[in-house]
Design a protein around this motif. Sequence first.
Motif, PDB file in Angstrom:
ATOM      1  N   ILE A 315      17.468  83.053 -22.433  1.00  0.00           N
ATOM      2  CA  ILE A 315      17.695  82.172 -23.627  1.00  0.00           C
ATOM      3  C   ILE A 315      17.338  80.736 -23.321  1.00  0.00           C
ATOM      4  O   ILE A 315      16.523  80.217 -24.099  1.00  0.00           O
ATOM      5  N   ASP A 316      17.474  80.397 -22.045  1.00  0.00           N
ATOM      6  CA  ASP A 316      17.047  78.872 -21.665  1.00  0.00           C
ATOM      7  C   ASP A 316      15.392  78.882 -21.519  1.00  0.00           C
ATOM      8  O   ASP A 316      15.096  77.880 -22.140  1.00  0.00           O
ATOM      9  N   VAL A 317      14.885  79.962 -20.952  1.00  0.00           N
ATOM     10  CA  VAL A 317      13.568  79.642 -20.664  1.00  0.00           C
ATOM     11  C   VAL A 317      12.883  79.977 -22.197  1.00  0.00           C
ATOM     12  O   VAL A 317      11.927  79.092 -22.259  1.00  0.00           O
ATOM     13  N   VAL A 318      13.009  80.821 -23.205  1.00  0.00           N
ATOM     14  CA  VAL A 318      12.390  80.598 -24.254  1.00  0.00           C
ATOM     15  C   VAL A 318      12.643  79.304 -25.298  1.00  0.00           C
ATOM     16  O   VAL A 318      11.656  79.138 -25.962  1.00  0.00           O
ATOM     17  N   SER A 319      13.803  78.805 -24.867  1.00  0.00           N
ATOM     18  CA  SER A 319      14.044  77.711 -25.655  1.00  0.00           C
ATOM     19  C   SER A 319      12.986  76.530 -25.430  1.00  0.00           C
ATOM     20  O   SER A 319      12.512  75.552 -25.992  1.00  0.00           O
ATOM     21  N   VAL A 320      13.105  76.414 -23.627  1.00  0.00           N
ATOM     22  CA  VAL A 320      11.793  75.436 -23.080  1.00  0.00           C
ATOM     23  C   VAL A 320      10.553  75.844 -23.607  1.00  0.00           C
ATOM     24  O   VAL A 320       9.760  74.889 -24.204  1.00  0.00           O
ATOM     25  N   LYS A 321      10.165  77.354 -23.861  1.00  0.00           N
ATOM     26  CA  LYS A 321       8.812  77.283 -24.147  1.00  0.00           C
ATOM     27  C   LYS A 321       8.685  76.955 -25.637  1.00  0.00           C
ATOM     28  O   LYS A 321       7.314  76.629 -25.978  1.00  0.00           O
ATOM     29  N   ALA A 322       9.504  77.167 -26.360  1.00  0.00           N
ATOM     30  CA  ALA A 322       9.069  76.932 -27.769  1.00  0.00           C
ATOM     31  C   ALA A 322       8.955  75.617 -28.131  1.00  0.00           C
ATOM     32  O   ALA A 322       8.178  75.236 -28.963  1.00  0.00           O
ATOM     33  N   SER A 323       9.630  74.574 -27.293  1.00  0.00           N
ATOM     34  CA  SER A 323       9.334  73.054 -27.372  1.00  0.00           C
ATOM     35  C   SER A 323       7.915  72.832 -26.913  1.00  0.00           C
ATOM     36  O   SER A 323       7.088  72.187 -27.207  1.00  0.00           O
ATOM     37  N   LEU A 324       7.679  73.381 -25.537  1.00  0.00           N
ATOM     38  CA  LEU A 324       6.507  73.142 -24.824  1.00  0.00           C
ATOM     39  C   LEU A 324       5.170  73.407 -25.578  1.00  0.00           C
ATOM     40  O   LEU A 324       4.260  72.927 -25.568  1.00  0.00           O
ATOM     41  N   GLU A 325       5.330  74.663 -26.398  1.00  0.00           N
ATOM     42  CA  GLU A 325       4.353  74.992 -27.310  1.00  0.00           C
ATOM     43  C   GLU A 325       3.953  74.003 -28.380  1.00  0.00           C
ATOM     44  O   GLU A 325       2.632  73.813 -28.787  1.00  0.00           O
ATOM     45  N   ILE A 326       4.899  73.168 -28.748  1.00  0.00           N
ATOM     46  CA  ILE A 326       4.647  72.180 -29.795  1.00  0.00           C
ATOM     47  C   ILE A 326       3.933  71.042 -28.999  1.00  0.00           C
ATOM     48  O   ILE A 326       3.067  70.379 -29.526  1.00  0.00           O
ATOM     49  N   PHE A 327       4.338  70.547 -27.963  1.00  0.00           N
ATOM     50  CA  PHE A 327       3.765  69.823 -26.908  1.00  0.00           C
ATOM     51  C   PHE A 327       2.076  69.949 -27.035  1.00  0.00           C
ATOM     52  O   PHE A 327       1.460  69.272 -27.314  1.00  0.00           O
ATOM     53  N   SER A 328       1.659  71.454 -26.666  1.00  0.00           N
ATOM     54  CA  SER A 328       0.468  71.911 -26.590  1.00  0.00           C
ATOM     55  C   SER A 328      -0.241  71.627 -27.848  1.00  0.00           C
ATOM     56  O   SER A 328      -1.257  71.234 -27.889  1.00  0.00           O
ATOM     57  N   GLU A 329       0.670  72.199 -29.032  1.00  0.00           N
ATOM     58  CA  GLU A 329      -0.321  71.934 -30.325  1.00  0.00           C
ATOM     59  C   GLU A 329      -0.466  70.559 -30.563  1.00  0.00           C
ATOM     60  O   GLU A 329      -1.377  70.497 -31.457  1.00  0.00           O
ATOM     61  N   ALA A 330       0.333  69.722 -30.252  1.00  0.00           N
ATOM     62  CA  ALA A 330       0.054  68.287 -30.543  1.00  0.00           C
ATOM     63  C   ALA A 330      -1.002  67.616 -29.849  1.00  0.00           C
ATOM     64  O   ALA A 330      -1.146  66.401 -29.838  1.00  0.00           O
ATOM     65  N   GLY A 331      -1.420  68.088 -28.892  1.00  0.00           N
ATOM     66  CA  GLY A 331      -2.561  67.682 -28.181  1.00  0.00           C
ATOM     67  C   GLY A 331      -2.141  67.388 -26.601  1.00  0.00           C
ATOM     68  O   GLY A 331      -3.167  66.750 -25.862  1.00  0.00           O
ATOM     69  N   GLY A 332      -1.025  67.587 -26.350  1.00  0.00           N
ATOM     70  CA  GLY A 332      -0.427  67.441 -25.036  1.00  0.00           C
ATOM     71  C   GLY A 332       0.162  66.074 -24.820  1.00  0.00           C
ATOM     72  O   GLY A 332       0.194  65.161 -25.571  1.00  0.00           O
ATOM     73  N   ILE A 333       0.749  65.668 -23.507  1.00  0.00           N
ATOM     74  CA  ILE A 333       1.431  64.681 -23.251  1.00  0.00           C
ATOM     75  C   ILE A 333       0.600  63.362 -23.462  1.00  0.00           C
ATOM     76  O   ILE A 333       1.320  62.492 -23.564  1.00  0.00           O
ATOM     77  N   ASP A 334      -0.664  63.478 -23.040  1.00  0.00           N
ATOM     78  CA  ASP A 334      -1.362  62.056 -23.041  1.00  0.00           C
ATOM     79  C   ASP A 334      -1.540  61.705 -24.281  1.00  0.00           C
ATOM     80  O   ASP A 334      -1.628  60.449 -24.653  1.00  0.00           O
ATOM     81  N   THR A 335      -1.911  62.655 -25.346  1.00  0.00           N
ATOM     82  CA  THR A 335      -2.040  62.201 -26.840  1.00  0.00           C
ATOM     83  C   THR A 335      -0.681  61.722 -27.375  1.00  0.00           C
ATOM     84  O   THR A 335      -0.719  60.708 -27.966  1.00  0.00           O
ATOM     85  N   LEU A 336       0.316  62.174 -26.878  1.00  0.00           N
ATOM     86  CA  LEU A 336       1.695  61.843 -27.415  1.00  0.00           C
ATOM     87  C   LEU A 336       2.065  60.639 -26.782  1.00  0.00           C
ATOM     88  O   LEU A 336       2.513  59.722 -27.565  1.00  0.00           O
ATOM     89  N   ARG A 337       1.574  60.154 -25.668  1.00  0.00           N
ATOM     90  CA  ARG A 337       1.971  58.872 -25.074  1.00  0.00           C
ATOM     91  C   ARG A 337       1.252  57.878 -25.832  1.00  0.00           C
ATOM     92  O   ARG A 337       1.930  56.865 -25.855  1.00  0.00           O
ATOM     93  N   GLU A 338       0.018  58.183 -26.290  1.00  0.00           N
ATOM     94  CA  GLU A 338      -0.668  57.431 -26.998  1.00  0.00           C
ATOM     95  C   GLU A 338       0.256  56.797 -28.330  1.00  0.00           C
ATOM     96  O   GLU A 338       0.285  55.590 -28.592  1.00  0.00           O
TER      97      GLU A 338
END
Length: 453
Positions: A315-338
């Motif tokens: 349950i924990d792992v798929v919860s992390v995955k759900a959020s990390l997929e949004i990070f990826s779709e948003a362009g990654g951490i460097d884009t979000l940092r900007e």
Amino acid sequence: MSYSELDSKYPVDKDLFVFPTLGSLGIESDNPGSSSVYLCGNSLGLMPKSTPKAINDELKAWGERAVEAHFRHPGADDGLTSWMDIDLPVLPLLAPIVGAKETEVALSGSLTANLNSLLISFYKPKGSKTKILFEKHAFPSDYYAFLNLVKLFGYDESHLIQLEVPEGETYLKTEYILKTIASRAEEIAIICLPGIQYYTGQFFDIETITKFAQNHNIVVGWDLAHAVGNVSLKLHDWGVDFAAWCSYKYLNSGPGAIAGLFVHEKYTKNNSKDSFPPRLAGWWGNNASVRFKMLEEFDPIQSALSYRQSNPSVIDVVSVKASLEIFSEAGGIDTLRERSLKLTQYLQDLLTQSKYYLKDSQDNRLGFQILTPLNPQERGAQLSLLFKPHYDDPKKNVMELVIEYLRVQGVICDERRPDVIRVAPAPLYNSFEDVFKAVSKIIECLEVIESSK
């Protein structure tokens, strides 16, 4: 620019997350369905709307297949992973967040459990080098870990070296840290600092500190609880020895969810069953191909996965995955940092333009001091505001009055008693309008306090 112009230029998809409403928070309102202004992702991230389905898919698998879902997931045709390998598809999403190779990261346990596990493996006191260097105001859990580690080796509190913010300063400057390391290098066995300091929001110069300390034959680890998902990290390139983090803050995986760890490949790449650095071990760190042969032989996986001890919570792992997929779709951490830099600078600009901003730390008038570095490169998303003057009576204390005023207005921030409020616009789901509303309410409350005197 106005907040509407900024939101148009740097948009965010707020519909990907569930925001508490005024009604769900129990706030009296003519419009209970209105969304709150949530600026507390530094404490607990919002729930992605995709998380309930991710969890329910695994509950369904449990019901339909029970133990067989470990090897035959009923959702395999839809791309779901059997439980034996449930964490492996997360690694390609997690590694870019911390600037690591996939073989250098793992999902496992909790933050402090992982930190303890890594410390016991990397702390190797020898001769005069027996001490641990960390900050004076580290999160208490870290202090407890460091204290008990030296005691396990037969030492006492004198083997802890604490970096304390000099009088007149609000955070630890890099030059001061390096000077301390150089002056006590012959005593220090290991350094463990926060990537971002939880109280002040300071972003430490991880690369500079790591390389400087390693040149003095010191192992360097980092507690990245407030840094992962917040700022850009390059753990592999910076040569960090080890790191640990939780996932329920900026990674939005839910309260108490599974944590993560990093171990540089130089410690795992050429491990064998006959030669490997000892660590707290369990069967999930052992060679997966022989895991169920139940051999009395530890043959570590040649990656950070070898630092796992038990099978991870599905349950924990798929919860992390759900959020990390949004990070990826948003362009990654460097884009979000900007985007984050723009958001927090906007927050700073609004605050410092107020008559209640106290630039001088000795100024004790009604208002607030910003404890966080004003240089954007030395901080994450968070600004920490120290409210003045201080009153022991909570009914009079400025911070207590402001945080309660914000709450009843539907603005959720985080207080650190006695006088600090942390405001943290998360770039994945906060807007410039959120920031504007929060600052407006802070100023509004201070005006009410001032007029009541």
